[in-house]
Design an enzyme around this catalytic site. Structure first.
Site, short mmCIF file in Angstrom:
data_model
loop_
_atom_site.label_atom_id
_atom_site.label_comp_id
_atom_site.label_asym_id
_atom_site.label_seq_id
_atom_site.Cartn_x
_atom_site.Cartn_y
_atom_site.Cartn_z
N SER A 148 24.62 102.91 25.34
CA SER A 148 26.09 103.22 25.10
C SER A 148 26.43 103.88 26.35
O SER A 148 26.71 102.93 27.11
CB SER A 148 25.73 104.41 24.12
OG SER A 148 26.74 104.99 23.53
N GLU A 252 27.96 95.48 23.06
CA GLU A 252 28.11 96.00 21.85
C GLU A 252 28.99 97.00 21.63
O GLU A 252 29.51 97.51 22.75
CB GLU A 252 26.36 96.55 21.75
CG GLU A 252 26.13 97.73 22.60
CD GLU A 252 26.59 98.95 22.35
OE1 GLU A 252 26.98 99.33 21.23
OE2 GLU A 252 26.69 100.07 23.21
N HIS A 323 24.10 100.23 18.63
CA HIS A 323 23.87 101.44 17.95
C HIS A 323 23.43 101.24 16.63
O HIS A 323 23.96 101.32 15.34
CB HIS A 323 25.26 102.15 17.85
CG HIS A 323 25.76 102.80 19.03
ND1 HIS A 323 26.23 102.07 20.26
CD2 HIS A 323 25.90 103.96 19.52
CE1 HIS A 323 26.74 102.86 21.13
NE2 HIS A 323 26.46 103.73 21.06
#
Length: 353
Positions: A148, A252, A323
């Site tokens: 992230s 992502e 995620h």
């Protein structure tokens, strides 16, 4: 000198100055792009090793996540050492920039710490990048892992030190059997594993969850690089973005409107990243929707087709990256083979020494 002659001379000088400035800019950019440091692999993790917990990004406000992360790592066979400022808070951040950077630097300097794991993501990791001691990281290589917002940290450290870093679960992630197996395979067992999505059909004739989609078929080899799209695209133009020549890019994202996904992909394209790639792996784009009132927006399928459908390299979508509950552990800088038809990522060498 006549007015016309003076004007012509002035225009010539201005063109020359502009050319020199452009040349200097390009030379600087090329020098950085060519600065691919020799790869440094960290020692593999062993049972009994000490994992240093850091929080380079957002604050955590409750005690529970700290306890859960510690108990999880202990159950995995590791000792745990908290960063000095792990529980600090400065606005939405886990301490000031100086405090968060100090914890990263201290963990690399501490001979009693064998690996370093981010507790969580959030935002703010890019703020500490100029404060990190990259030379020390190269002298004292250690496993550095997270995902992230930690995309900023693992890419900057790899770009500036040559250290292999890891896109992996953070401390507060769900460490289920799938995620743990891939983490151990890469970081503990030091295996060049093959990563593929689970084929859980249940009682259905074909699997519904965790499906892959081949955008462009083929097999490609290259160094793995990537992470969160928003964070990676925000590094464009900085000295902390790795060189992508011949790389396999993985991406992502979560909670972004589709038009923002399009904008961020456009940033990478305009920066020349896509021109250099050997292949692309798209992970989960969780809750990336048109948003309320956005009539007629492109779909994610169409956005991905626009950017990758004509790229002339293998591309697939749906890998267990991002995620989501079950995650791969991906080493940045390690050579891998991607099969966009089969939906696999095969490491071609061990990621740790």
């Amino acid at each position: 000198m006549s007015t016309d002659a003076h004007g012509a001379r002035r225009r010539t000088l201005l063109r020359g100055a502009a050319g020199l400035a452009l040349g200097a800019g390009l030379a600087g950019r090329s020098a950085f792009a060519a600065e691919r440091l020799p790869l440094v692999k960290p020692p593999r993790l062993k049972p009994g090793d000490t994992i240093g917990l850091i929080n380079p990004s957002s604050a955590i406000y409750e005690r529970g996540p700290y306890e859960l992360a510690t108990e999880t790592l202990q159950a995995m066979g590791f000792r745990v050492r908290e960063g000095a400022h792990l529980r600090a808070r400065h606005g939405q951040f886990a301490g000031t920039d100086a405090q968060r950077a100090a914890d990263v630097n201290a963990m690399f300097a501490d001979p009693g710490v064998n690996g370093i794991l981010a507790l969580t993501g959030g935002s703010g990791g890019n703020r500490i990048l100029p404060l990190l001691d990259y030379a020390q990281m190269r002298r004292n290589p250690k496993v550095l892992a997270g995902f992230s917002d930690i995309t900023a940290l693992i890419n900057a450290v790899h770009a500036r030190s040559g250290l292999v870093t890891f896109h992996a679960p953070v401390g507060v992630s769900e460490w289920n059997e799938f995620s743990l197996r891939h983490f151990r395979g890469v970081l503990v067992d030091a295996q060049p594993i093959t990563m593929r999505n689970p084929q859980d059909k249940g009682d259905l004739p074909a699997p519904k969850e965790d499906r892959i989609q081949t955008i462009r078929p083929g097999v490609a080899r290259g160094r793995l690089l990537g992470g969160n799209l928003a964070v990676l695209s925000a590094l464009c133009g900085s000295a902390y973005l790795p060189a992508f020549d011949g790389a396999i890019l993985f991406l992502e994202e979560i909670n972004e409107y589709i038009y923002r996904v399009d904008r961020m992909l456009s940033t990478l394209k305009l920066a020349g990243v896509f021109d250099r790639l050997a292949g692309v792996v798209l992970g989960a784009f969780t809750n990336c929707t048109p948003g309320d009132g956005n009539y007629g927006t492109l779909t994610l399928d169409e956005v991905f087709d626009d950017y990758f459908g004509t790229l002339n390299v293998p591309v697939y979508r749906g890998a267990m990256i991002g995620h989501i509950r079950r995650k791969f552990t991906l080493p940045l800088g390690i050579e891998a083979e991607v099969d966009a038809t089969a939906g696999t990522i095969r490491l071609l060498e061990a990621a740790v020494a």
